[in-house]
Scaffold this active site. Structure first.
Site, PDB file in Angstrom:
ATOM      1  N   SER A 138       1.261  -0.960  -0.338  1.00  0.00           N
ATOM      2  CA  SER A 138      -0.184  -0.214  -0.268  1.00  0.00           C
ATOM      3  C   SER A 138       0.704   1.138   0.245  1.00  0.00           C
ATOM      4  O   SER A 138       1.581   0.914   0.245  1.00  0.00           O
ATOM      5  CB  SER A 138      -0.926   0.527   1.650  1.00  0.00           C
ATOM      6  OG  SER A 138      -1.430   1.082   1.311  1.00  0.00           O
ATOM      7  N   TYR A 151      -3.344  -1.215  10.214  1.00  0.00           N
ATOM      8  CA  TYR A 151      -3.070  -1.252   8.955  1.00  0.00           C
ATOM      9  C   TYR A 151      -1.541  -1.468   8.481  1.00  0.00           C
ATOM     10  O   TYR A 151      -0.312  -1.489   7.657  1.00  0.00           O
ATOM     11  CB  TYR A 151      -3.368  -0.722   8.290  1.00  0.00           C
ATOM     12  CG  TYR A 151      -4.184  -0.825   6.472  1.00  0.00           C
ATOM     13  CD1 TYR A 151      -5.150  -1.684   6.174  1.00  0.00           C
ATOM     14  CD2 TYR A 151      -3.405   0.659   5.306  1.00  0.00           C
ATOM     15  CE1 TYR A 151      -4.603  -1.717   4.826  1.00  0.00           C
ATOM     16  CE2 TYR A 151      -3.005   0.241   4.580  1.00  0.00           C
ATOM     17  CZ  TYR A 151      -4.253  -0.410   3.195  1.00  0.00           C
ATOM     18  OH  TYR A 151      -4.374  -0.755   2.460  1.00  0.00           O
TER      19      TYR A 151
END
Length: 272
Positions: A138, A151
């Site tokens: 990401s 995350y």
């Protein structure tokens, strides 16, 4: 890899979002596709549409990735593309997110990738043919943000794992890429519905998640993301960025590091 016709792809997290976009692109390239996800209903419908095979898979469990590898090789005798893509997201302060939710996110976002690597790489090496692995990190793999601890930790670890794998496979016919997407139009912000951490979010945390969701809903289509991924695979390119406009933020972080400055935060959206 340049030609994908007749080759075999395995996609985790294939029932929605980036995974579904990758699966559809694989089918469009004339590949044989193995779909994996925990959402069996959506997976079976997509498999029927794409004339693909599927197996319900919880990537947090190593034995289920081993079973997926068995299934893929029994079905087609080889695997040429592996997309370790499954991921989830919950927001909250580092100290307030319950440990069980930390473990849930890390077991899927990080350990799911590792389980895929350990289940498939030995078999892909044994087949001795050109192949490629794409691990989904990401932009959070390169930039930290408040309220995104589990995350961010998982995605930065995936990036480290992927770079390590790249070095380890340099003398093999297997290429490796790290997908670092910006906002993609997926439903990842809903992945934590019903979890304790999401239920306990403060009003400010809910506003952050709404901000993320708004950005994601207007993000790049998964199909466009898949096109960028396949272009990178064809060039054996390690870094896959979907949004060039985040690169100044990566540069800012590097500049602060080299100048021994304290990190500063600029708000951005993130997606899986």
């Amino acid at each position: 890899m340049k030609d994908f016709t007749g080759k075999v792809a395995v996609v985790t997290g294939a029932a929605s979002g980036i995974g579904e976009g990758l699966a559809r692109h694989c089918a469009g390239e004339g590949m044989k596709v193995v779909l994996a996800d925990i959402n069996a209903d959506r997976l079976s419908a997509l498999a029927a549409e794409l004339n693909a095979v599927w197996r319900k898979t919880d990537v947090s469990r190593a034995e289920e990735l081993e079973a997926l590898a068995d299934f893929a090789f029994e079905s087609f005798g080889q695997v040429d593309l592996l997309f370790n893509n499954a991921g989830v997201l919950i927001g909250g302060t580092t100290w307030d997110v319950p440990l069980k939710d930390w473990r849930w996110i890390l077991d899927i976002n990080l350990m799911g990738v590792l389980h895929g690597v350990q289940a498939f790489v030995p078999r892909m090496l044994a087949q001795g043919t050109p192949a490629h692995i794409v691990n989904t990190s990401s932009l959070a793999g390169l930039l930290a943000a408040p309220l995104m601890g589990p995350y961010t930790v998982g995605k930065q670890a995936v990036l480290a794992l992927t770079e390590t794998l790249h070095y380890e496979l340099q003398d093999s016919p297997i290429g490796v890429s790290a997908l670092c997407p910006g906002p993609i139009a997926t439903g990842i912000t809903a992945s934590g519905e019903g979890r304790e951490a999401q239920a306990a979010q403060t009003e400010g945390q809910k506003q952050l998640m709404q901000f993320l969701n708004d950005g994601i809903s207007q993000g790049m289509a998964p199909a466009e993301c898949a096109e960028l991924v396949f272009a990178a695979i064809r060039e054996n390119q390690f870094w896959i960025f979907t949004h060039e406009d985040f690169k100044p933020e990566y540069q800012r972080r590097i500049d602060e590091l080299l100048a021994n400055q304290n990190p500063s935060y600029a708000q951005y959206t993130v997606d899986e």
